[in-house]
Write a protein that holds these residues in place. Structure first.
Motif, PDB file in Angstrom:
ATOM      1  N   LEU A   1       0.819  -1.297  -0.093  1.00  0.00           N
ATOM      2  CA  LEU A   1      -0.340  -0.308  -0.242  1.00  0.00           C
ATOM      3  C   LEU A   1       0.738   1.016  -0.482  1.00  0.00           C
ATOM      4  N   VAL A   2       2.024   1.416   1.024  1.00  0.00           N
ATOM      5  CA  VAL A   2       3.110   2.261   1.540  1.00  0.00           C
ATOM      6  C   VAL A   2       3.746   2.812  -0.244  1.00  0.00           C
ATOM      7  N   THR A   3       4.079   1.404  -1.095  1.00  0.00           N
ATOM      8  CA  THR A   3       4.797   1.638  -2.214  1.00  0.00           C
ATOM      9  C   THR A   3       3.764   2.201  -3.366  1.00  0.00           C
ATOM     10  N   ALA A   4       2.286   2.308  -3.540  1.00  0.00           N
ATOM     11  CA  ALA A   4       1.671   2.116  -4.824  1.00  0.00           C
ATOM     12  C   ALA A   4       1.356   3.455  -4.038  1.00  0.00           C
ATOM     13  N   ALA A   5       1.102   4.122  -3.118  1.00  0.00           N
ATOM     14  CA  ALA A   5       0.703   5.749  -2.593  1.00  0.00           C
ATOM     15  C   ALA A   5       1.965   6.478  -3.121  1.00  0.00           C
ATOM     16  N   ARG A   6       3.255   5.500  -2.685  1.00  0.00           N
ATOM     17  CA  ARG A   6       4.120   6.642  -3.550  1.00  0.00           C
ATOM     18  C   ARG A   6       4.653   6.674  -4.756  1.00  0.00           C
ATOM     19  N   ALA A   7       4.127   5.058  -5.943  1.00  0.00           N
ATOM     20  CA  ALA A   7       4.240   5.698  -7.310  1.00  0.00           C
ATOM     21  C   ALA A   7       2.982   6.628  -7.880  1.00  0.00           C
ATOM     22  N   ALA A   8       1.527   6.828  -6.653  1.00  0.00           N
ATOM     23  CA  ALA A   8       0.732   7.097  -7.636  1.00  0.00           C
ATOM     24  C   ALA A   8       0.916   9.015  -6.567  1.00  0.00           C
ATOM     25  N   GLY A   9       1.926   9.276  -6.601  1.00  0.00           N
ATOM     26  CA  GLY A   9       2.238  10.260  -6.485  1.00  0.00           C
ATOM     27  C   GLY A   9       1.444  10.601  -5.037  1.00  0.00           C
ATOM     28  N   ALA A  10       1.073  10.379  -4.125  1.00  0.00           N
ATOM     29  CA  ALA A  10       0.719  10.641  -2.938  1.00  0.00           C
ATOM     30  C   ALA A  10       1.959  11.509  -2.054  1.00  0.00           C
ATOM     31  N   SER A  11       1.059  12.406  -1.206  1.00  0.00           N
ATOM     32  CA  SER A  11       1.460  13.425  -0.131  1.00  0.00           C
ATOM     33  C   SER A  11       2.343  12.163   0.911  1.00  0.00           C
ATOM     34  N   ASP A  12       3.220  12.890   1.229  1.00  0.00           N
ATOM     35  CA  ASP A  12       4.057  13.105   2.447  1.00  0.00           C
ATOM     36  C   ASP A  12       3.007  12.373   3.665  1.00  0.00           C
ATOM     37  N   GLU A  13       2.484  12.724   4.067  1.00  0.00           N
ATOM     38  CA  GLU A  13       1.305  12.633   5.426  1.00  0.00           C
ATOM     39  C   GLU A  13       0.193  11.579   4.598  1.00  0.00           C
ATOM     40  N   VAL A  14      -0.014  11.054   3.233  1.00  0.00           N
ATOM     41  CA  VAL A  14      -0.368  10.408   2.890  1.00  0.00           C
ATOM     42  C   VAL A  14       0.284   9.157   3.507  1.00  0.00           C
ATOM     43  N   VAL A  15       1.267   9.444   2.756  1.00  0.00           N
ATOM     44  CA  VAL A  15       2.190   8.001   3.342  1.00  0.00           C
ATOM     45  C   VAL A  15       2.322   7.704   4.776  1.00  0.00           C
ATOM     46  N   ARG A  16       2.570   8.581   5.920  1.00  0.00           N
ATOM     47  CA  ARG A  16       2.761   8.882   7.083  1.00  0.00           C
ATOM     48  C   ARG A  16       1.872   7.968   7.580  1.00  0.00           C
ATOM     49  N   ALA A  17       0.721   8.437   6.922  1.00  0.00           N
ATOM     50  CA  ALA A  17      -1.564   7.818   7.728  1.00  0.00           C
ATOM     51  C   ALA A  17      -1.092   6.094   7.182  1.00  0.00           C
TER      52      ALA A  17
ATOM     53  N   VAL B   1      -6.674   3.339   8.600  1.00  0.00           N
ATOM     54  CA  VAL B   1      -5.471   4.567   8.614  1.00  0.00           C
ATOM     55  C   VAL B   1      -6.230   5.251   9.636  1.00  0.00           C
ATOM     56  N   ARG B   2      -5.224   5.732  10.607  1.00  0.00           N
ATOM     57  CA  ARG B   2      -5.422   7.265  11.446  1.00  0.00           C
ATOM     58  C   ARG B   2      -4.619   8.398  11.237  1.00  0.00           C
ATOM     59  N   VAL B   3      -5.591   9.173  10.868  1.00  0.00           N
ATOM     60  CA  VAL B   3      -5.197  10.561  10.139  1.00  0.00           C
ATOM     61  C   VAL B   3      -5.663  11.724  11.110  1.00  0.00           C
ATOM     62  N   ASP B   4      -6.002  11.628  12.420  1.00  0.00           N
ATOM     63  CA  ASP B   4      -5.909  12.578  13.563  1.00  0.00           C
ATOM     64  C   ASP B   4      -4.824  12.007  14.448  1.00  0.00           C
ATOM     65  N   PRO B   5      -4.384  13.046  15.187  1.00  0.00           N
ATOM     66  CA  PRO B   5      -3.404  12.540  16.387  1.00  0.00           C
ATOM     67  C   PRO B   5      -4.273  11.473  17.830  1.00  0.00           C
ATOM     68  N   GLY B   6      -4.691  10.617  18.161  1.00  0.00           N
ATOM     69  CA  GLY B   6      -5.636   9.989  19.138  1.00  0.00           C
ATOM     70  C   GLY B   6      -5.146  10.699  20.353  1.00  0.00           C
ATOM     71  N   PRO B   7      -6.364  10.886  21.067  1.00  0.00           N
ATOM     72  CA  PRO B   7      -6.743  10.906  22.974  1.00  0.00           C
ATOM     73  C   PRO B   7      -5.987  10.377  23.890  1.00  0.00           C
ATOM     74  N   GLU B   8      -5.150   9.348  23.443  1.00  0.00           N
ATOM     75  CA  GLU B   8      -4.210   8.598  24.138  1.00  0.00           C
ATOM     76  C   GLU B   8      -2.537   8.385  23.808  1.00  0.00           C
ATOM     77  N   PRO B   9      -2.140   9.378  24.622  1.00  0.00           N
ATOM     78  CA  PRO B   9      -0.595   9.795  24.549  1.00  0.00           C
ATOM     79  C   PRO B   9       0.169   8.403  24.608  1.00  0.00           C
ATOM     80  N   GLY B  10       0.876   8.434  24.236  1.00  0.00           N
ATOM     81  CA  GLY B  10       2.318   7.679  24.349  1.00  0.00           C
ATOM     82  C   GLY B  10       1.792   6.191  23.392  1.00  0.00           C
ATOM     83  N   ARG B  11       0.946   5.436  23.259  1.00  0.00           N
ATOM     84  CA  ARG B  11       0.710   4.803  22.338  1.00  0.00           C
ATOM     85  C   ARG B  11       0.858   4.989  21.105  1.00  0.00           C
TER      86      ARG B  11
END
Length: 107
Positions: free
Chosen positions: A27-43, A62-72
């Protein structure tokens, strides 16, 4: 903790040409090949390293927002979200107990 400031539709748009099942690295490789942003790759890097049967599983993981559980990390939260766990509950509390019929089948 992996935090991505993107959206699920952006992530799925980057994966429009992926054939499933696919693992996280594919999935990461395909996203990079499609020209995805660094944020999409990070997600995508933040999802569990498993095989995904389709876009719905990726969207739930996929987790796109910072969660309320710090340290995890985002990966365990994504697994919990996909399997139905509630935030803040221990795993033994969100797993459903087996019925007597299921216990009989396990013997």
């Amino acid at each position: 903790m992996i935090t991505a400031h993107t959206s699920v539709p952006e992530v799925l748009a980057a994966l429009k040409d992926v054939s499933y099942p696919a693992d996280r690295e594919r999935l990461v490789t395909a996203a990079r090949a499609a020209g995805a942003s660094d944020e999409v790759v990070r997600a995508l890097r933040g999802i569990p390293a498993e095989r995904y049967a389709g876009r719905d599983e990726v969207a739930r993981s996929v987790r796109v927002d910072p969660g309320p559980e710090p340290g995890r990390t985002a990966a365990p939260r994504a697994v919990r979200a996909r399997k139905g766990g509630k935030p803040g509950l221990a795993q033994h509390l969100w797993e459903e107990p087996k019925t007597p019929i299921h216990e009989e089948f396990d013997r």
